[in-house]
Structures are given as structure tokens and as C-alpha cells.
Scaffold this motif. Structure first.
Motif, short mmCIF file in Angstrom:
data_model
loop_
_atom_site.label_atom_id
_atom_site.label_comp_id
_atom_site.label_asym_id
_atom_site.label_seq_id
_atom_site.Cartn_x
_atom_site.Cartn_y
_atom_site.Cartn_z
N LEU A 198 10.59 33.87 9.64
CA LEU A 198 10.13 33.28 10.89
C LEU A 198 10.97 32.07 11.29
O LEU A 198 11.17 31.82 12.48
CB LEU A 198 8.65 32.92 10.76
N MET A 199 11.48 31.33 10.31
CA MET A 199 12.39 30.22 10.62
C MET A 199 13.60 30.72 11.41
O MET A 199 14.01 30.11 12.40
CB MET A 199 12.87 29.57 9.33
N ALA A 200 14.19 31.82 10.92
CA ALA A 200 15.39 32.35 11.57
C ALA A 200 15.09 32.81 12.99
O ALA A 200 15.89 32.59 13.91
CB ALA A 200 15.95 33.51 10.74
N LEU A 201 13.95 33.43 13.19
CA LEU A 201 13.58 33.91 14.52
C LEU A 201 13.26 32.75 15.45
O LEU A 201 13.58 32.80 16.65
CB LEU A 201 12.40 34.88 14.42
N TYR A 202 12.64 31.71 14.92
CA TYR A 202 12.37 30.53 15.74
C TYR A 202 13.69 29.92 16.24
O TYR A 202 13.80 29.51 17.40
CB TYR A 202 11.59 29.49 14.93
N CYS A 203 14.70 29.89 15.35
CA CYS A 203 16.02 29.39 15.77
C CYS A 203 16.59 30.23 16.91
O CYS A 203 17.07 29.70 17.91
CB CYS A 203 16.97 29.39 14.58
N CYS A 204 16.53 31.55 16.75
CA CYS A 204 17.10 32.47 17.75
C CYS A 204 16.44 32.32 19.11
O CYS A 204 17.12 32.26 20.14
CB CYS A 204 16.95 33.91 17.28
N TYR A 205 15.13 32.29 19.11
CA TYR A 205 14.39 32.42 20.37
C TYR A 205 13.93 31.10 20.98
O TYR A 205 13.55 31.07 22.15
CB TYR A 205 13.18 33.32 20.15
N ASP A 245 -6.09 27.18 15.62
CA ASP A 245 -5.59 25.99 14.90
C ASP A 245 -4.67 26.39 13.76
O ASP A 245 -3.65 25.72 13.50
CB ASP A 245 -6.75 25.15 14.37
N ASP A 246 -5.00 27.49 13.07
CA ASP A 246 -4.16 27.95 11.96
C ASP A 246 -2.81 28.46 12.47
O ASP A 246 -1.77 28.23 11.84
CB ASP A 246 -4.86 29.07 11.19
N ILE A 247 -2.82 29.17 13.61
CA ILE A 247 -1.56 29.64 14.20
C ILE A 247 -0.69 28.45 14.58
O ILE A 247 0.52 28.44 14.32
CB ILE A 247 -1.84 30.53 15.40
N SER A 248 -1.31 27.45 15.17
CA SER A 248 -0.57 26.24 15.56
C SER A 248 0.01 25.54 14.33
O SER A 248 1.17 25.07 14.35
CB SER A 248 -1.50 25.30 16.31
N ASP A 249 -0.76 25.46 13.25
CA ASP A 249 -0.28 24.83 12.01
C ASP A 249 0.89 25.62 11.44
O ASP A 249 1.87 25.02 10.93
CB ASP A 249 -1.40 24.74 10.98
N ASN A 250 0.80 26.94 11.48
CA ASN A 250 1.90 27.76 10.97
C ASN A 250 3.17 27.54 11.76
O ASN A 250 4.28 27.48 11.21
CB ASN A 250 1.51 29.24 11.01
N GLU A 251 3.03 27.41 13.08
CA GLU A 251 4.22 27.17 13.90
C GLU A 251 4.85 25.81 13.56
O GLU A 251 6.08 25.68 13.52
CB GLU A 251 3.90 27.24 15.38
N LYS A 252 4.03 24.82 13.28
CA LYS A 252 4.55 23.50 12.92
C LYS A 252 5.33 23.59 11.60
O LYS A 252 6.38 22.95 11.45
CB LYS A 252 3.40 22.49 12.78
N LYS A 253 4.83 24.36 10.65
CA LYS A 253 5.54 24.53 9.38
C LYS A 253 6.89 25.22 9.61
O LYS A 253 7.90 24.86 9.00
CB LYS A 253 4.67 25.35 8.41
N ILE A 254 6.89 26.25 10.45
CA ILE A 254 8.12 26.97 10.75
C ILE A 254 9.14 26.05 11.40
O ILE A 254 10.33 26.04 11.04
CB ILE A 254 7.82 28.17 11.67
N LYS A 255 8.70 25.23 12.37
CA LYS A 255 9.58 24.26 13.01
C LYS A 255 10.17 23.30 11.99
O LYS A 255 11.36 22.96 12.03
CB LYS A 255 8.83 23.48 14.09
#
Length: 255
Positions: A198-205, A245-255
Motif C-alpha cells: 500500500l505504501m508503493a501504491l500511495y506513492c504512485c497515486y 476511524d480505523d480506515i483513516s488510521d491505516n491511511e496515516k500509517k501508510i503515509k
């Protein structure tokens, strides 16, 4: 190990061949109606051998992909010869058929989840965490000591897992042929926590667009708005069923 002795023998010229794909590590040429060659930019035969072994491992473990049936020398660079899967890919579908966006994203994320539920217990895949630790050492010279320590500590919080991760599962690396999805470019295949996927995809998109400060990405040939929408869909579908809230927390970890 794969037999790459052919690299010291058969040579192949791509002069006049049509360039159909380019990336950071390789270029892909159409050399016949049903055949392509992926020319690695590194020039290291071991990289070709590694990709063949990883592709075979992936196919054996249920990941739909293509297997190279020959390795050639293209001006001193290893070339992996494949049966062509055609030019269509997930990026093309998302670009050319916006009305199918929801359906395409469902299939995209379903493939991601399939990849990230395969486990590697045989030790044949490299650890994604080790790869990132090496990358951190590569850039240590441009970091302050405090930045280096903090980044290393952050990486050390990632759990050690044997989950399969592709680490470059962006839309151009998913081919569509006869309505089936195929994963290509397996040179980054490794094992680790799905956060590396997910880190790699966050970078791409999301991240690259923000860094370049552009409204249109030339690599994907998609607008920044569309790329952001793709990331949002991946996040929602990958973590479907979790509280907001959990989805938001996961996105923060990925960032």
C-alpha cells in the motif's frame, strides 16, 4: 537456478522494433506479433535470472503472470522474451472506460488481496523490510542523524510477516487478456507486511502528484484527480468493513 548461459550466446537486436512500454528498470519492445522482449537497464544477468525465478514461484503459488521462455543479449543488456499478453492493461481500462470505474476497481483490489494473502514460508523470496533498510542506508548521507534514527525506528515498527507483496502493483503492471488479469514486472516481488504494498501504491497515486505539483501525470496519462480517486477506492475497498476511524488510521500509517 535458471539457465542464463544463452546470454553468452544468442544476441537480439531491437533495431526497428516498436517500443511499447518503458519504466524505471526496463523497456519493452514488440519483436513479433505475439512476442515481446523486456530489456533490463541494469545490464546484470543476475537480475534476469532473479525475475524468471520469481515469476515461476508466483505462478506456482496461484498468481496469474507470464513466464519468460528465453533470455537474450540486447546490446549487453539481458532481455527476457515473453509471449505477448497484448497492450491492454488496467490503466488503459480506467482511462478509456470511466463508466466502468467501480467494477474495475473491485477487480483491481480483489487481485491485490489475492496477492497479499499468499504466504512464503520457503525462504525463496527476499524480505521487503530488508530492502527498505538497504534503501535507508543508501540515503543516509543526505539525512541528519536525527532523521536517520527516526526513520529506522519507524521501519522497525513494521511487523515481520511472510505475506507476498509485489511492491509495484500499479495499474500499468496489471494486464488484461481475454477478460483475465495478469500481474507483470515481478522483479520487486518479496515478502512482508501488506503495508509495503500500500505504501508503493500511495506513492504512485497520491504522493508523486503532490510532489510534482501537476494536474496531469505523463507516466500514467491520467489526471491528478483520477489518480487520487483510484487511491481512495483502493483504500476503501481494501479495508472494506472496517470503521471509518480505523480506515483513516491505516491511511496515516501508510503515509
Amino acid at each position: 537456478m535458471a539457465d542464463i548461459s544463452v546470454l553468452r550466446g544468442r544476441k537480439l537486436s531491437v533495431e526497428g522494433a516498436r517500443l511499447i512500454g518503458t519504466g524505471f528498470f526496463s523497456n519493452v519492445y514488440m519483436i513479433a506479433d505475439d512476442t515481446v522482449v523486456k530489456v533490463l537497464k541494469s545490464g546484470d544477468p543476475e537480475d534476469a535470472e532473479r525475475e524468471i525465478l520469481l515469476s515461476k514461484w508466483a505462478l506456482k503459488n496461484g498468481i496469474p503472470t507470464a513466464i519468460s521462455f528465453d533470455v537474450v543479449d540486447v546490446d549487453g543488456h539481458p532481455g527476457l522474451v515473453y509471449e505477448s499478453l497484448g497492450r491492454n492493461n488496467m490503466r488503459n481500462e480506467l482511462r478509456d472506460h470511466p463508466e466502468k470505474f467501480d467494477e474495475l476497481m473491485q477487480r483491481y483490489v480483489s487481485l491485490l488481496k489475492t496477492i497479499n494473502t499468499v504466504t512464503s514460508e520457503d525462504g525463496k523470496l527476499p524480505k521487503a523490510l530488508d530492502e527498505y533498510m538497504r534503501k535507508l542506508e543508501d540515503i543516509r548521507g543526505i539525512l541528519t542523524e536525527d532523521e536517520y534514527v527516526k526513520m529506522k525506528a519507524l521501519l522497525c515498527t513494521v511487523p515481520d510477516r511472510n505475506t507476498l507483496v509485489h511492491r509495484d502493483c500499479q495499474a500499468k503492471n496489471i494486464k488484461l487478456r481475454n477478460d483475465e488479469l495478469y500481474l507483470i514486472d515481478l522483479d520487486t516481488l518479496s515478502r512482508g507486511d501488506p503495508i509495503f504494498e500500500l505504501m508503493a501504491l500511495y506513492c504512485c497515486y497520491r504522493l508523486f502528484i503532490e510532489m510534482k505539483k501537476v494536474d496531469y501525470d505523463e507516466f500514467f496519462e491520467l489526471s491528478a484527480e483520477c489518480l487520487s480517486r483510484i487511491w481512495d477506492a483502493i483504500l476503501r475497498l481494501y479495508f472494506a468493513g472496517l470503521p471509518e476511524d480505523d480506515i483513516s488510521d491505516n491511511e496515516k500509517k501508510i503515509k
